[in-house]
Structures are given as C-alpha cells and as structure tokens.
Motif scaffolding. Structure first.
Motif, mmCIF file in Angstrom:
data_model
loop_
_atom_site.group_PDB
_atom_site.id
_atom_site.type_symbol
_atom_site.label_atom_id
_atom_site.label_comp_id
_atom_site.label_asym_id
_atom_site.label_seq_id
_atom_site.Cartn_x
_atom_site.Cartn_y
_atom_site.Cartn_z
ATOM 1 N N VAL A 1 -5.881 9.350 -12.914
ATOM 2 C CA VAL A 1 -4.465 9.000 -12.477
ATOM 3 C C VAL A 1 -4.064 7.690 -12.503
ATOM 4 O O VAL A 1 -2.985 7.238 -12.860
ATOM 5 C CB VAL A 1 -4.320 9.669 -10.984
ATOM 6 C CG1 VAL A 1 -2.826 9.168 -10.537
ATOM 7 C CG2 VAL A 1 -4.569 10.953 -10.894
ATOM 8 N N THR A 2 -4.994 6.640 -12.419
ATOM 9 C CA THR A 2 -5.004 5.312 -12.525
ATOM 10 C C THR A 2 -4.579 4.818 -13.803
ATOM 11 O O THR A 2 -3.527 4.048 -14.106
ATOM 12 C CB THR A 2 -6.070 4.520 -11.874
ATOM 13 O OG1 THR A 2 -6.104 4.762 -10.427
ATOM 14 C CG2 THR A 2 -5.557 2.846 -12.115
ATOM 15 N N HIS B 1 0.968 -1.219 -0.049
ATOM 16 C CA HIS B 1 0.128 0.055 0.197
ATOM 17 C C HIS B 1 0.953 1.360 -0.026
ATOM 18 O O HIS B 1 2.008 1.108 0.113
ATOM 19 C CB HIS B 1 -0.848 -0.107 1.229
ATOM 20 C CG HIS B 1 -0.255 0.332 2.304
ATOM 21 N ND1 HIS B 1 0.205 -0.832 3.263
ATOM 22 C CD2 HIS B 1 -0.019 1.201 3.097
ATOM 23 C CE1 HIS B 1 0.808 -0.483 4.434
ATOM 24 N NE2 HIS B 1 0.615 0.783 4.446
ATOM 25 N N LEU B 2 0.354 2.424 -0.328
ATOM 26 C CA LEU B 2 0.931 3.690 -0.382
ATOM 27 C C LEU B 2 -0.290 4.831 0.018
ATOM 28 O O LEU B 2 -1.475 4.440 -0.567
ATOM 29 C CB LEU B 2 1.542 4.053 -1.827
ATOM 30 C CG LEU B 2 1.982 5.424 -1.901
ATOM 31 C CD1 LEU B 2 3.379 5.516 -1.363
ATOM 32 C CD2 LEU B 2 2.070 5.508 -3.535
ATOM 33 N N LEU C 1 3.074 1.283 -7.764
ATOM 34 C CA LEU C 1 2.850 2.569 -6.741
ATOM 35 C C LEU C 1 3.590 3.683 -6.773
ATOM 36 O O LEU C 1 2.851 5.112 -6.892
ATOM 37 C CB LEU C 1 3.049 1.998 -5.290
ATOM 38 C CG LEU C 1 1.924 0.856 -4.879
ATOM 39 C CD1 LEU C 1 2.183 0.418 -3.265
ATOM 40 C CD2 LEU C 1 0.365 1.387 -4.520
ATOM 41 N N ASP C 2 4.661 3.814 -7.282
ATOM 42 C CA ASP C 2 5.547 4.842 -7.494
ATOM 43 C C ASP C 2 5.067 5.397 -8.692
ATOM 44 O O ASP C 2 5.127 6.849 -8.790
ATOM 45 C CB ASP C 2 6.848 4.458 -7.424
ATOM 46 C CG ASP C 2 7.661 4.068 -6.208
ATOM 47 O OD1 ASP C 2 7.208 4.351 -4.989
ATOM 48 O OD2 ASP C 2 8.668 3.457 -6.096
ATOM 49 N N ASP C 3 4.742 4.733 -9.671
ATOM 50 C CA ASP C 3 4.303 5.326 -11.084
ATOM 51 C C ASP C 3 3.065 5.996 -10.647
ATOM 52 O O ASP C 3 2.733 7.059 -11.578
ATOM 53 C CB ASP C 3 4.253 4.200 -12.016
ATOM 54 C CG ASP C 3 5.638 3.856 -12.469
ATOM 55 O OD1 ASP C 3 6.622 4.651 -12.340
ATOM 56 O OD2 ASP C 3 5.725 2.664 -13.312
ATOM 57 N N TRP C 4 2.056 5.464 -9.906
ATOM 58 C CA TRP C 4 0.970 6.221 -9.527
ATOM 59 C C TRP C 4 1.086 7.453 -8.855
ATOM 60 O O TRP C 4 0.373 8.620 -9.191
ATOM 61 C CB TRP C 4 0.011 5.143 -8.560
ATOM 62 C CG TRP C 4 -1.562 5.546 -8.768
ATOM 63 C CD1 TRP C 4 -2.499 5.094 -9.720
ATOM 64 C CD2 TRP C 4 -1.965 6.580 -7.942
ATOM 65 N NE1 TRP C 4 -3.731 5.580 -9.195
ATOM 66 C CE2 TRP C 4 -3.468 6.535 -8.238
ATOM 67 C CE3 TRP C 4 -1.593 7.863 -7.016
ATOM 68 C CZ2 TRP C 4 -4.313 7.445 -7.686
ATOM 69 C CZ3 TRP C 4 -2.482 8.357 -6.438
ATOM 70 C CH2 TRP C 4 -3.904 8.488 -6.895
ATOM 71 N N GLU C 5 2.044 7.553 -7.939
ATOM 72 C CA GLU C 5 2.306 8.717 -7.381
ATOM 73 C C GLU C 5 2.820 9.695 -8.203
ATOM 74 O O GLU C 5 2.567 11.046 -7.957
ATOM 75 C CB GLU C 5 3.209 8.381 -6.013
ATOM 76 C CG GLU C 5 3.267 9.478 -5.245
ATOM 77 C CD GLU C 5 4.356 9.250 -4.127
ATOM 78 O OE1 GLU C 5 4.170 10.032 -2.729
ATOM 79 O OE2 GLU C 5 5.006 8.231 -4.006
ATOM 80 N N GLU C 6 3.688 9.261 -9.085
ATOM 81 C CA GLU C 6 4.422 10.405 -9.932
ATOM 82 C C GLU C 6 3.439 10.697 -10.775
ATOM 83 O O GLU C 6 3.386 12.013 -11.427
ATOM 84 C CB GLU C 6 5.541 9.669 -10.684
ATOM 85 C CG GLU C 6 6.098 10.321 -11.709
ATOM 86 C CD GLU C 6 6.873 11.686 -11.222
ATOM 87 O OE1 GLU C 6 6.756 12.750 -12.113
ATOM 88 O OE2 GLU C 6 7.486 11.806 -10.057
ATOM 89 N N THR D 1 -5.449 6.120 0.663
ATOM 90 C CA THR D 1 -4.460 5.087 0.576
ATOM 91 C C THR D 1 -4.699 3.889 -0.344
ATOM 92 O O THR D 1 -5.859 3.687 -0.653
ATOM 93 C CB THR D 1 -4.364 4.101 1.996
ATOM 94 O OG1 THR D 1 -4.140 4.869 3.208
ATOM 95 C CG2 THR D 1 -3.741 2.875 1.926
ATOM 96 N N ILE D 2 -3.720 3.693 -1.236
ATOM 97 C CA ILE D 2 -3.724 2.937 -2.389
ATOM 98 C C ILE D 2 -3.389 1.468 -2.153
ATOM 99 O O ILE D 2 -2.136 1.278 -1.614
ATOM 100 C CB ILE D 2 -3.119 3.395 -3.681
ATOM 101 C CG1 ILE D 2 -3.512 4.722 -3.855
ATOM 102 C CG2 ILE D 2 -3.276 2.419 -4.941
ATOM 103 C CD1 ILE D 2 -2.606 5.773 -3.473
ATOM 104 N N SER D 3 -4.152 0.501 -2.040
ATOM 105 C CA SER D 3 -3.710 -0.895 -1.695
ATOM 106 C C SER D 3 -3.732 -1.728 -2.985
ATOM 107 O O SER D 3 -4.574 -1.608 -3.806
ATOM 108 C CB SER D 3 -4.807 -1.451 -0.841
ATOM 109 O OG SER D 3 -5.008 -0.583 0.297
#
Length: 511
Positions: A288-289, A262-263, A489-494, A472-474
C-alpha cells in the motif's frame, strides 16, 4: 566506646562502580555524533483529561527505575582517552515532565490538531539537557479530533532502539480491563510449515529432496547476502536515488525543524487484504505504501509540470512522472533476541537483568514506483522483494560492519559514512506491532500511539504502529521538501481503499 567504620572492600567498590556506570554501546555513541544525532518521539492520545500528579507517580514506579532512564551521559577522560559512559543519578520526575499552559477555550478540533503538529515540530529543534537523563514527557491539556488529551514522549535514540523503547513504554502500561495485567501482543507463528511437511515423510526420495532444498536455500542465502553487501557498499560510495519531490539533500547538513503528522486507519481492512492475498501484514503495508507514494509523486510531478507553464498539458497523467525511479528506503531491523514486555516490567519492578541497548541493522529496500492498471500489482512486487530480503543476512552484516568501523576508524568516521549512505537513499520505514486490547497510560485509556524518529538524513520517515483494530501511520517530514504531508497520508488511505476494493472484486469473481 569503639566506633566501627565499615569500608567497602576494593572488590565491592569495583562492583558498585560497574553497576552505577556503563559504557555507551557503539551504536549509542554513533547516535550522539553531530552527523547523526537522533531522537525518538511518540505522540499518545488518551480518552480523558490527563492528571499530571498521577502520571508522575506512575513514572516513579516504572520508567525511572530502568537503568537507562535513571542515568545521564557523561564524558570521562581516562589515561588521556575520552570515553562516554552512563552514570546513575538521582532522578527528579518533575524535572522531566512538562505541562505547558495552553489557552484551549478558543481552539476547535481542527485548530487543535494544527497546534499539536506545531508543538511537536517545535520539539524537534530543542535538544535534551545532557546534565540529566535523556528523556522528557510533555502532557498537553488539548482536545484534538481523535483524543481528549495528548502526551508526547521524547527520548534520545542512544537510550535504545525504537522497538525496545516502545516495548518499554508498553511495559509501563496496563490493560484497561484489568489494571494488574500487562498489554498482550499478537501471537506470531514463525514456524516454517514447508520444511516440516517434508521432514515428516520417509524414504530416500524425501530425504534427498529435503537436503537439496536446504543446500539450495543456503546457496541463495549466500548469494543474496553478497549482492546486498555490494549494493550497500555502492550506496555508501556513489549509488544515489533519483531526485524526486520527496528526496531531500541532507549530507552533513545542520539540524532542521521537522513536521510530524499521523493518520489512523482500520487494521481490519489490512487484515482482510492479508487473508485474501495470503500475505503478511507487513507485505500489505509495504504494498500500500508503494501505491500511495506512486500516487503522491504522480501528483507532485503534475503540479511541477503545471508550474513551468505547460498549459496545453495541464491534465495530470502518468507521463508526468519518470518511467524509472530509483527510490529506496532504509528499513531498521531489530537483531536482539526477543525481549518480552514482562521482562522489561520485571527490570523496572524487581531490578532483574535483560539485554538492552541499540542492536539494529539496516536493510536497503527498493520500492517499485509507478502507476499500475491493476493496484494488486503493488502487493505482488512488495511481497517478492520482501521474500527475497528475508533470505539474506544484510541486516546482521551491516550491524557487524558498523561495530568494526567504530573500532577501526572511530565514531565520527562511522557516523559520516552512515549519514552518506542514508543520504543516497530516499526515506526510512518501520512497522511496529502493538497491543490487541485497550490499554491505559497510568489510568488514562489510550486511543492511539504514533511513534517516529528524527535527526537522521531523510526528508521522509514512515512509521506504522498497530493498536487493537487500528493502524496509525506516522510521518516525519522536512516541510521544505514535503510541504503537504497530510496529502501523502490521504493518498496512502486512498490506496488502501482501492486495493481493498480490488481484492473484494477479485474474491467475488472467483466465487
């Protein structure tokens, strides 16, 4: 002296039996089929060391009083016909609460995060004991990078759909600012402002325009539903997604060990995009996804190209990824009339009645995959697809057809068909709304909640859970397919940062 023996009348005995025994709903029976044996798992981070005795006492006063969490699933034979029923039983809380011994003195935060990921992943291979109610709670005295201690709730999906189960968990919690108050969820205005403005006018012209819009909306609703139904049937029969680095082959496969990560990101960033683009939070999350999946797939295709030895073209570029990718997600939709947290709290406290069970439909949602020069294009395509899906009865239709299939062909055939349909898509997706204020888990303030599901035939499942000013993204992934879920998860945040920057630049240009 005469001894009086009180016996229940046949009517009273029948009523008592009905209260203590309930048949499994059609959806619950499907979730017990070998081809579709699903679980809900939720990781909860708290701000203080967990006190097991306090938690156990809290469970006795709340969750254990709920009928489904104090009943076990029993197979019964009546007139040579086997049925599955929920049978009330005496629940011993200590039998459902696991407190593992963890040697934490040499575990630093980074290693603690890996330990947690491994622990939760191990739980995906351990079935729940059917001789008692199908849930358990793990209390981990483990300090991670984002929590002082961690609790892991595990339910069988037959107990209820994910939205109901999360609402029930929230009904067991209280605000940290006032331990007598239930959590508060954000207000959602579902009123259609467009139609209300039109009906406020007078004259035949306004009435004609209003009637025309109603007629046109009805026609589009019917057409969209028919198109979605045909696509759903085609998906169940033959229409497969493109074979990409995130698509697994799960058709009638054996249970696998899944990885859960998760992030947590800022919900304020998502709301900033939502406000400036005049969208909903759900529009932004899906947009974003799309961007995050496109970035991740572009990287994976580039890595694959390098592995096969194309040294002269080792530089990653958009040509590494196919121009057209069919990538669809199964979105779960709750079809039950809204059951509030207060209703569920009353059910546990006072024994009041409210509707419960699995009442969910599916929407097959196509993601638009590809790198875009303007990152805001991902938001636009997501919103167009969402608006079109809102004007369709696809979710209700899949629920109705599912019930018919179970009655006509049985649970096994229905589960295999659902397994086949989902196997032809790529992933699952869900977005849940959480409390707007800090809440506590039996006196333990919560830092995050990360719910997810496993057991269905997807190599990737994404769940989004809002809480206070955070999201929170799981991810639940098959590690043999997606070997680096943290990179996703990092690519989603970026992608979130890139889209936020583009929105701010657009706003400053318009000013």
């Amino acid at each position: 002296m005469e001894i009086k023996i009180h016996r229940d009348t046949p009517e009273a005995t029948l009523k008592k039996t009905k209260e203590e025994e309930q048949p499994l709903s059609p959806a619950a029976r499907v979730f017990h089929a070998p081809a579709f044996n699903c679980y809900v798992i939720t990781v909860i981070g708290v701000k203080k060391k967990i006190e097991p005795d306090v938690v156990i006492e809290g469970l006795k006063q709340t969750l254990i009083r709920h009928p489904r969490f104090s009943s076990k699933m029993v197979n019964k034979t009546n007139k040579n016909k086997q049925t599955q029923r929920w049978v009330r039983t005496n629940v011993v809380a200590n039998n459902h609460v696991i407190v593992p011994e963890i040697q934490t003195q040499n575990i630093e935060n980074a290693n603690a995060d890996k330990f947690l990921d491994s622990y939760v992943s191990d739980l995906t291979l351990v079935p729940l004991d059917t001789s008692k109610p199908l849930w358990e709670l793990h209390l981990l005295d483990l300090k991670t990078s984002d929590a002082e201690n961690v609790a892991v709730l595990k339910f069988h999906h037959s107990l209820g759909d994910g939205m109901s189960l999360m609402a029930l968990v929230l009904a067991c919690m209280r605000k940290t600012s006032n331990l007598n108050e239930l959590p508060t969820l954000p207000y959602q205005n579902r009123t259609s402002s467009g139609s209300s403005r039109l009906t406020g006018g007078s004259g035949s012209g306004f009435r004609f325009l209003w009637l025309f819009m109603v007629l046109w909306s009805t026609i589009m609703l019917v057409l969209n539903t028919i198109c979605d139904a045909l696509r759903f049937i085609a998906t169940a029969m033959f229409l497969k997604d493109t074979k990409t680095p995130i698509k697994g082959d799960y058709r009638l496969s054996k249970p696998k060990r899944m990885s859960l990560v998760h992030l947590t990101v800022s919900l304020d960033d998502i709301k900033l995009i939502k406000t400036n683009m005049k969208m909903t939070v759900n529009d932004v999350v899906i947009g974003v996804t799309q961007a995050g999946l496109s970035k991740y797939l572009e990287r994976r295709y580039g890595e694959k190209k390098n592995v096969v030895g194309d040294d002269q073209k080792s530089k990653k570029n958009s040509n590494d990824m196919p121009k057209r990718i069919r990538l669809r997600s199964a979105l779960l939709v709750n079809l039950r009339p809204t059951t509030g947290i207060q209703d569920l709290a009353d059910m546990m406290d006072k024994g009041s009645k409210c509707r419960w069970g699995n009442m969910i439909g599916y929407i097959v949602f196509p993601f638009s995959i590809g790198l875009r020069k303007d990152p805001l294009e991902h938001l636009g395509t997501a919103k167009r697809i969402i608006d079109r899906k809102k004007n369709s009865l696809e979710a209700a239709l899949t629920f109705i057809v599912g019930k018919f299939m179970i009655k006509a062909f049985g649970v096994k055939v229905t589960a295999n068909l659902l397994n086949r349909m989902l196997s032809n898509t790529t992933m699952s997706f869900s977005n849940l709304i959480g409390p707007i204020e800090e809440i506590s888990f039996f006196g333990h303030p919560i830092t995050y909640m990360a719910p997810s599901v496993y057991g269905h035939p997807h190599a990737l499942t994404m769940h989004f859970q809002s809480y206070m000013n955070k999201m929170t993204i799981s991810l639940t992934v098959d590690p043999t397919v997606i070997i680096n879920p943290h990179q996703l998860l990092d690519d989603w945040e970026e992608s979130l940062r890139t889209i936020k920057t583009a929105v701010q630049e657009r706003g400053s240009t318009l000013q």
